[in-house]
Every structure is written in C-alpha cells, then in structure tokens.
Design a protein around this motif. Structure first.
Motif, PDB file in Angstrom:
ATOM      1  N   CYS A 230       0.832  -1.206   0.000  1.00 38.22           N
ATOM      2  CA  CYS A 230       0.000   0.000   0.000  1.00 38.22           C
ATOM      3  C   CYS A 230       0.868   1.258   0.000  1.00 38.22           C
ATOM      4  N   GLU A 231       1.946   1.233   0.771  1.00 36.61           N
ATOM      5  CA  GLU A 231       2.849   2.386   0.803  1.00 36.61           C
ATOM      6  C   GLU A 231       3.456   2.631  -0.577  1.00 36.61           C
ATOM      7  N   ILE A 232       3.859   1.565  -1.241  1.00 40.10           N
ATOM      8  CA  ILE A 232       4.422   1.687  -2.582  1.00 40.10           C
ATOM      9  C   ILE A 232       3.388   2.254  -3.545  1.00 40.10           C
ATOM     10  N   SER A 233       2.157   1.788  -3.439  1.00 41.35           N
ATOM     11  CA  SER A 233       1.098   2.280  -4.313  1.00 41.35           C
ATOM     12  C   SER A 233       0.863   3.773  -4.107  1.00 41.35           C
ATOM     13  N   VAL A 234       0.923   4.234  -2.854  1.00 40.48           N
ATOM     14  CA  VAL A 234       0.770   5.654  -2.561  1.00 40.48           C
ATOM     15  C   VAL A 234       1.930   6.449  -3.163  1.00 40.48           C
ATOM     16  N   ILE A 235       3.150   5.963  -2.965  1.00 40.19           N
ATOM     17  CA  ILE A 235       4.324   6.647  -3.502  1.00 40.19           C
ATOM     18  C   ILE A 235       4.240   6.727  -5.024  1.00 40.19           C
ATOM     19  N   GLN A 236       3.805   5.634  -5.643  1.00 41.82           N
ATOM     20  CA  GLN A 236       3.667   5.622  -7.098  1.00 41.82           C
ATOM     21  C   GLN A 236       2.635   6.653  -7.540  1.00 41.82           C
ATOM     22  N   ALA A 237       1.532   6.770  -6.800  1.00 43.99           N
ATOM     23  CA  ALA A 237       0.497   7.751  -7.147  1.00 43.99           C
ATOM     24  C   ALA A 237       1.052   9.172  -7.057  1.00 43.99           C
ATOM     25  N   PHE A 238       1.826   9.454  -6.006  1.00 44.82           N
ATOM     26  CA  PHE A 238       2.448  10.770  -5.878  1.00 44.82           C
ATOM     27  C   PHE A 238       3.374  11.043  -7.063  1.00 44.82           C
ATOM     28  N   ALA A 239       4.238  10.066  -7.346  1.00 41.10           N
ATOM     29  CA  ALA A 239       5.240  10.248  -8.407  1.00 41.10           C
ATOM     30  C   ALA A 239       4.576  10.432  -9.764  1.00 41.10           C
ATOM     31  N   ASP A 240       3.526   9.653 -10.019  1.00 41.13           N
ATOM     32  CA  ASP A 240       2.825   9.757 -11.296  1.00 41.13           C
ATOM     33  C   ASP A 240       2.215  11.147 -11.476  1.00 41.13           C
ATOM     34  N   ARG A 241       1.616  11.667 -10.416  1.00 41.64           N
ATOM     35  CA  ARG A 241       0.990  12.993 -10.509  1.00 41.64           C
ATOM     36  C   ARG A 241       2.042  14.080 -10.722  1.00 41.64           C
ATOM     37  N   ILE A 242       3.153  13.976  -9.987  1.00 44.86           N
ATOM     38  CA  ILE A 242       4.204  14.992 -10.115  1.00 44.86           C
ATOM     39  C   ILE A 242       4.802  14.972 -11.515  1.00 44.86           C
ATOM     40  N   VAL A 243       5.037  13.787 -12.070  1.00 47.65           N
ATOM     41  CA  VAL A 243       5.642  13.739 -13.395  1.00 47.65           C
ATOM     42  C   VAL A 243       4.678  14.275 -14.454  1.00 47.65           C
ATOM     43  N   GLN A 244       3.370  14.101 -14.244  1.00 47.80           N
ATOM     44  CA  GLN A 244       2.407  14.686 -15.179  1.00 47.80           C
ATOM     45  C   GLN A 244       2.487  16.212 -15.148  1.00 47.80           C
ATOM     46  N   MET A 245       2.665  16.782 -13.965  1.00 46.66           N
ATOM     47  CA  MET A 245       2.821  18.235 -13.864  1.00 46.66           C
ATOM     48  C   MET A 245       4.115  18.685 -14.531  1.00 46.66           C
ATOM     49  N   LEU A 246       5.178  17.915 -14.326  1.00 51.00           N
ATOM     50  CA  LEU A 246       6.475  18.282 -14.888  1.00 51.00           C
ATOM     51  C   LEU A 246       6.475  18.214 -16.409  1.00 51.00           C
ATOM     52  N   LYS A 247       5.593  17.430 -16.993  1.00 47.99           N
ATOM     53  CA  LYS A 247       5.512  17.321 -18.450  1.00 47.99           C
ATOM     54  C   LYS A 247       4.895  18.560 -19.105  1.00 47.99           C
ATOM     55  N   VAL A 248       4.190  19.365 -18.308  1.00 47.16           N
ATOM     56  CA  VAL A 248       3.493  20.507 -18.909  1.00 47.16           C
ATOM     57  C   VAL A 248       3.800  21.844 -18.228  1.00 47.16           C
ATOM     58  N   ARG A 249       4.395  21.822 -17.042  1.00 51.03           N
ATOM     59  CA  ARG A 249       4.633  23.065 -16.316  1.00 51.03           C
ATOM     60  C   ARG A 249       6.104  23.474 -16.368  1.00 51.03           C
TER      61      ARG A 249
END
Length: 292
Positions: A230-249
């Motif tokens: 579960c901790e890994i899944s949470v970390i992955q969710a954070f990382a996925d969201r941040i990288v989506q922001m980094l792709k456009v911001r």
C-alpha cells in the motif's frame, strides 16, 4: 564543528515528496526507518550546506561513515542507526551507499548524460528502496522495479528543484547533452522562468522519467507485505501525478508540488487501488523504459 546534527536544515520526514515511516507501515518497522532517514537527511544536509567548505563536508561525511561502522560515538544519527541495524542483524550497506552519492554532490556539479544521472541515482535513491525492502524481509528480486521507482522519484525531484539547485549550489543534474540537444544553456536555470529551449528539455526529461515510473509498476505486486504494498502504491500515485505536472509546467515559474489535499487524495486512492488489486488478484504490468 563536532556534531553533524548542528548542520541539519530543519527538514524532516514530513517534508518529503513521499511518505516516510507513515502510519501505513507496521509500527515495528518505524523506529528503524526513521533512524535510517535521520542518518540520510543529516548527510544530505551536510552535502547541501550553503557555506560549509567542501573539505569540511567530506570530513563530516567520513565521520558519519566511521561512526556508523562502530568507530566512535559522537554523531547521534550514525550511532542510532548503527544500534537500530544491530537489533535486526542488518548490515549498513544501504546507508554506506547513500554516502557515496553525497560525496558526489560535493565533488561533481555537472552530469554529461542520462547514464551519469542514473549512476548517481544508484547511490542517492535506489539504496533507500532496497533498504525498505530489506527491512520488510522482501526478496532481492524486487530490487529492479524498486530501483526504477526510486530513480524516477529522484529525477522528479531534480526537475522540481533545478532552478534552486543551480542558484544556491551551482549544481545541475540536467544532462548536458539533453540541454545541448534542445539548444538550452545551464545559465538559463538562473532565470525566473524557462526559455522555450529549456522548457523543451525539461519536458523531454519528464517524459523519460515517466518511462522509468512505468517500469516500476509491478513493484507493489512483487512484495508480500500488504502494508508495504500500500505504501508503494501511494508513492507511485504521488510520483505519477508529479511527473504529469512536470511534463506541462515550468518548474522555474510554476508550482510542481502536491498540496495537502492532493496528498490526502492520492494517498487514499493509492491504498484503495492496492487493496482492490490484492483482493481481485490483478497484477500490474511494468513496461520497459526504452532507452532508460
């Protein structure tokens, strides 16, 4: 200066881009994880100190290593981790590895290509994931997916902080060949906003980082411990969201961090996703990161 603790920046495990020893992890592991975190945080703060001479930084990093290995008792973070590891009969290998990265931070200010950045991540980030897996008694077969996740987290952080790292430390993790390919220069990182060539470079690096994160998708399914999954899944969710922001911001002029509400939402979503996956038996599939 005799105690590395005096050089701490004030940053704690609650200030990171990912959960550290959160309530998700079983309480029996949290003291050891926090001891490891405090050791790593102290060494990181030494390497990043704005006014400390390089020679003194290296001396203090050597002192932390010596005391972690049992040679002295003047550095609380080293002594506490040494004792916590001894209680579990665990070697200090993952703490020694991160010290290699922090010495690199003192002596290496530029990276020529992606491979050099990944080599840095091998010591700055991958040992953290490997340590967590060892604490939970997981197989070393999980290391490959963990390494990809940890490298992705590290490069996310490099992209988020690229302006600050350049202005405050003259340190640039963006590969020189990637900057050159986009027609950007290192000096542009000192501006209030990215030029078009620099932004192109940053977005391209975010896309490459996204591929690393996709390569790590199988990790939660590879670990046996439900809480760790579960901790890994949470970390992955954070990382996925941040990288989506980094792709456009533009990290030089725009916010690319999660706010408390986003952190909570992605935490609950990550936990729910992992628990559902375990109940249904669905297994996420990692995708090889082409060229990573």
């Amino acid at each position: 200066m005799t105690s590395a603790s005096e050089l701490r920046s004030g940053k704690t495990h609650r200030d990171e881009n990912f959960p550290v020893a959160s309530w998700i992890i079983h309480p029996r592991h949290r003291a050891l994880i926090l001891a490891y975190y405090n050791f790593v945080r102290t060494a990181d703060d030494i390497a990043d100190h704005a006014t400390l001479e390089d020679g003194e930084k290296l001396r203090l990093l050597d002192l932390l290593e010596a005391e972690l290995l049992g040679n002295g008792d003047t550095q609380p973070e080293a002594v506490n981790l040494r004792r916590a590891l001894a209680e579990r009969s665990m070697p200090p290998r993952h703490a020694l590895d991160v010290l290699i990265a922090f010495r690199m931070d003192v002596t290496k200010l530029r990276y020529e290509n992606w491979d050099e950045v990944i080599h840095y991540c091998r010591y700055s980030a991958m040992p953290v994931g490997r340590f967590m897996l060892d604490v939970h008694g997981e197989s070393t077969s999980t290391w490959a997916a963990s390494d990809a996740l940890c490298a992705g987290l590290q490069i996310n952080n490099h992209l988020q902080d690229c302006g600050k790292d350049f202005r405050q430390l003259d340190r640039v993790y963006l590969p020189r060949d990637a900057l050159a390919a986009s027609g950007a220069s290192v000096e542009e990182l000192g501006a209030e906003r990215s030029s078009a060539p620099l932004l192109q470079c940053l977005h391209a690096l975010a896309v490459r980082t996204e591929a690393l994160l996709k390569e790590s998708k199988s990790l939660s399914a590879e670990v046996r411990d439900v809480r760790l999954g579960c901790e890994i899944s949470v970390i992955q969710a954070f990382a996925d969201r941040i990288v989506q922001m980094l792709k456009v911001r533009d990290p030089l002029s725009e916010r690319v961090h999660l706010n408390p509400l986003e952190l909570l939402g992605h935490s609950l979503g990550g936990i729910a996703s992992e628990l559902t996956r375990r109940v249904t038996g669905r297994r996420p599939v990692s995708k090889p990161a082409a060229g990573a």
